[in-house]
Write a protein that holds these residues in place. Structure first.
Motif, PDB file in Angstrom:
ATOM      1  N   ASP A  56       0.835  -1.204   0.000  1.00 43.18           N
ATOM      2  CA  ASP A  56       0.000   0.000   0.000  1.00 43.18           C
ATOM      3  C   ASP A  56       0.871   1.256   0.000  1.00 43.18           C
ATOM      4  N   CYS A  57       1.963   1.224   0.748  1.00 45.43           N
ATOM      5  CA  CYS A  57       2.901   2.355   0.766  1.00 45.43           C
ATOM      6  C   CYS A  57       3.491   2.589  -0.621  1.00 45.43           C
ATOM      7  N   VAL A  58       3.804   1.513  -1.311  1.00 44.05           N
ATOM      8  CA  VAL A  58       4.373   1.621  -2.657  1.00 44.05           C
ATOM      9  C   VAL A  58       3.346   2.225  -3.609  1.00 44.05           C
ATOM     10  N   LYS A  59       2.114   1.715  -3.557  1.00 48.24           N
ATOM     11  CA  LYS A  59       1.066   2.221  -4.449  1.00 48.24           C
ATOM     12  C   LYS A  59       0.800   3.704  -4.217  1.00 48.24           C
ATOM     13  N   ALA A  60       0.814   4.111  -2.955  1.00 46.50           N
ATOM     14  CA  ALA A  60       0.526   5.509  -2.606  1.00 46.50           C
ATOM     15  C   ALA A  60       1.769   6.391  -2.717  1.00 46.50           C
ATOM     16  N   GLN A  61       2.907   5.786  -3.047  1.00 49.13           N
ATOM     17  CA  GLN A  61       4.177   6.525  -3.163  1.00 49.13           C
ATOM     18  C   GLN A  61       4.483   7.321  -1.895  1.00 49.13           C
TER      19      GLN A  61
END
Length: 70
Positions: A56-61
């Protein structure tokens, strides 16, 4: 079971790049305990929860913001 198999017409696994990579990571006990307690509530393995959170952190940058207090 056959003695020999013919793989001449086989195709590469299209999902091979999506497979997970095993890594060793050192986490604080408090962090692991937090995800383990979530695991009990949700009935999802804690390692899967950690992976979902990081994904989720990756998707939300998301970027980590550190501020040092003197």
């Amino acid at each position: 079971m056959r003695e020999e198999y013919d793989f001449s017409e086989s195709v590469p696994n299209p999902y091979a790049k999506k497979l997970k990579k095993q890594v060793t990571i050192r986490l604080e006990e408090e962090t692991v305990d937090y995800f383990k307690s979530l695991s009990e509530e949700t009935e999802i393995p804690y390692q899967t929860l950690i992976n979902l959170y990081l994904k989720d952190c990756v998707k939300a940058q998301r970027k980590l913001s550190l501020e040092w207090i003197n």
